[in-house]
Design an enzyme around this catalytic site. Structure first.
Site, PDB file in Angstrom:
ATOM      1  CG  ASN A  11      -9.434 -41.772 -15.614  1.00 29.77           C
ATOM      2  OD1 ASN A  11      -8.433 -41.151 -15.987  1.00 29.77           O
ATOM      3  ND2 ASN A  11     -10.335 -41.256 -14.795  1.00 29.77           N
ATOM      4  NE  ARG A  93     -10.988 -37.647 -17.113  1.00 25.82           N
ATOM      5  CZ  ARG A  93     -10.448 -37.124 -16.015  1.00 25.82           C
ATOM      6  NH1 ARG A  93      -9.777 -37.887 -15.178  1.00 25.82           N
ATOM      7  NH2 ARG A  93     -10.599 -35.850 -15.739  1.00 25.82           N
ATOM      8  CG  HIS A 182     -14.485 -31.800 -13.947  1.00 25.25           C
ATOM      9  ND1 HIS A 182     -14.399 -30.785 -13.010  1.00 25.25           N
ATOM     10  CD2 HIS A 182     -13.656 -32.773 -13.527  1.00 25.25           C
ATOM     11  CE1 HIS A 182     -13.537 -31.133 -12.070  1.00 25.25           C
ATOM     12  NE2 HIS A 182     -13.057 -32.344 -12.355  1.00 25.25           N
ATOM     13  CG  HIS A 210     -17.661 -32.323 -11.361  1.00 25.25           C
ATOM     14  ND1 HIS A 210     -17.953 -33.525 -11.957  1.00 25.25           N
ATOM     15  CD2 HIS A 210     -16.506 -32.531 -10.666  1.00 25.25           C
ATOM     16  CE1 HIS A 210     -17.038 -34.427 -11.641  1.00 25.25           C
ATOM     17  NE2 HIS A 210     -16.135 -33.833 -10.860  1.00 25.25           N
ATOM     18  CG  ASN A 213      -9.427 -33.803  -4.209  1.00 23.19           C
ATOM     19  OD1 ASN A 213      -9.598 -32.987  -3.297  1.00 23.19           O
ATOM     20  ND2 ASN A 213      -8.266 -34.362  -4.446  1.00 23.19           N
ATOM     21  NE  ARG A 243      -6.323 -29.280  -9.679  1.00 23.09           N
ATOM     22  CZ  ARG A 243      -7.234 -30.018 -10.312  1.00 23.09           C
ATOM     23  NH1 ARG A 243      -8.328 -29.449 -10.807  1.00 23.09           N
ATOM     24  NH2 ARG A 243      -7.066 -31.303 -10.458  1.00 23.09           N
ATOM     25  CD  GLU A 335     -22.425 -37.960  -6.883  1.00 24.83           C
ATOM     26  OE1 GLU A 335     -22.363 -39.081  -6.341  1.00 24.83           O
ATOM     27  OE2 GLU A 335     -21.906 -37.710  -7.978  1.00 24.83           O
ATOM     28  CD  GLU A 386     -16.018 -37.709 -14.430  1.00 29.66           C
ATOM     29  OE1 GLU A 386     -15.848 -38.038 -13.237  1.00 29.66           O
ATOM     30  OE2 GLU A 386     -15.296 -36.897 -15.011  1.00 29.66           O
TER      31      GLU A 386
END
Ligand code: AMP
Length: 400
Positions: A11, A93, A182, A210, A213, A243, A335, A386
């Site tokens: 990633n 990714r 995502h 999801h 952050n 954001r 989570e 992921e």
């Protein structure tokens, strides 16, 4: 078919590379690590082999090539070198796959060129992903490099959910539409939620939240995404760490015309100085909860704005799906933050949604139900993975 059983997942961000080496026989991790602050003076590599002690290097790492070289050295020191015949593929990714990439794809020059053509719609992410792929290809040119796209899962959205109601010619000329992100997480979590219910994904309708952050919601009907909250870029939708999520687009004209801000300044404001951080100065939900417990009003407001937006999306996706079987919380906040889960469904009994306070308070790393026994809609906490999903997709592609 390949007899090799390992997949390296990369990633690559603009100044970091996260990696995991997985054994696809059981999905276990052989090594995990991260190189951060690439191109800065004080780069850091943290590497942990399975069952071994974590190691750290702090020498400067000039670029992605040097970063991957250092990763290769660390893996080799554990007998897991990139030259191993056990390595079946490298899974990358890739944030933006546009409309073309609906599936994981073996990287060719032509695929790389298309990912490059998408840079204008993903200027923050695709360039780093491309550098990561190029570097890995140079290291192991013989090995399949598989691109797994964050947008792919959302390409099943119906046209009326993907379209912005703006002039069609202008939109098409500039590839402006809702892509969603995502996707790897939404795919994994919606499937794991069906498994938790003991049902086939094709039979269940799931809303996935999801909440990391970055944060996004999706409506998944029978295993296919029918709507998601992020759009052309990951800025649309839910309130996130830094954001804004949804704002009236006219806010940007106003900031330009009245506040005299440049387009880049507005971009920076909405992407990096908004969301929870803009509202209260903190983007970590743990710190926000601590401040609320201490009576901090701005932290309270930030939490309330965050939860209000979540509720609006839950309600909207109940309407989009018509019948909802499960609501699944995932990622760092989803989570771990029981108060967010509780507040998000509070008052939604009319939609069949409720959480059991005791179940919601349980801390566990596994998928679990938190709705009361016999609830019409299952509310669940389903940890995302992921890297495992990228590895599975890459592996199944090279094993066809
Ligand atoms: P992610 O992007 O999925 O890694 O999520 C990161 C975010 O999860 C952090 O910014 C925190 O807001 C949140 N988070 C992580 N751990 C906890 C926790 N124990 N309680 C509440 N929030 C948490």
């Amino acid at each position: 078919m390949t007899s090799a059983t390992r997949v390296l997942v990369l990633n690559s961000g603009s100044s970091s590379v996260k990696y995991q080496l997985l054994d696809m026989r059981d999905g276990s991790r052989l090594a995990v690590g991260l190189v951060e602050r690439i191109g800065e003076g004080a780069s850091r590599l943290a590497h942990t082999p399975a069952g071994g002690a974590p190691r750290e290097r702090t020498a400067p790492v000039a670029g992605h090539e040097a970063a991957l070289g250092a990763v290769a050295e660390e893996l080799a020191a554990d007998g897991l070198g990139l030259d191993s015949p056990e390595l079946a593929a490298i899974g990358h990714r890739v944030v933006h796959g546009g409309l073309r990439f609906t599936e994981p794809t073996v990287v060719t020059d032509e695929v790389l060129a298309e990912v490059e053509r998408l840079v204008p719609v993903a200027p923050l992410h695709n360039p780093a992903n491309i550098v990561g792929i190029r570097t890995a290809r140079a290291l192991r040119p013989d090995l399949p490099q598989v691109a797994v796209f964050d947008t792919a899962f959302h390409t099943t959205m119906p046209e009326y959910a993907a379209r912005y109601a703006i002039d069609v010619e202008t939109a098409d000329a500039h590839r402006i539409r809702r892509y969603g992100f995502h996707g790897t997480s939404h795919a994994y979590v919606s499937r794991e939620t069906a498994r938790l219910l003991g049902r086939d994904p094709s039979e269940v309708n799931v809303i996935v939240l999801h909440l990391g952050n970055g944060a996004s919601a999706s409506a998944v009907a029978g295993g296919r995404c029918v709507d998601t909250s992020m759009g052309l870029t990951p800025l649309e939708g839910l309130v996130m760490g830094t954001r804004s999520g949804d704002v009236d687009p006219a806010v940007t004209f106003h900031l330009r015309r009245v506040a005299g801000m440049s387009v880049d300044e507005i971009d920076e404001l909405l992407n990096r100085r908004s969301g929870l951080v803009g509202l209260c100065g903190d983007n970590d939900m743990r710190e926000i909860r601590r401040r609320i417990d201490g009576g901090d009003e701005r932290a309270r407001l930030a939490f309330d704005v965050y939860v209000h937006r979540l509720k609006k999306y839950i309600g909207a996706y109940c309407a989009v799906l018509g019948r909802v079987d499960a609501l699944a919380f995932t990622a760092g906040v989803g989570e771990n933050a029981a108060p967010v889960r509780e507040a998000a469904v509070e008052g939604l009994e009319g939609l069949g949604l409720a959480v059991d306070a005791e179940l919601n308070a349980v801390r566990s790393g596994g998928p679990r139900l938190i709705s009361p026994a016999g609830a019409r809609v299952a509310v669940a906490v389903v940890p995302t993975d992921e890297e495992l999903e990228i590895a599975r997709q890459a592996y199944s592609l090279v094993n066809r």
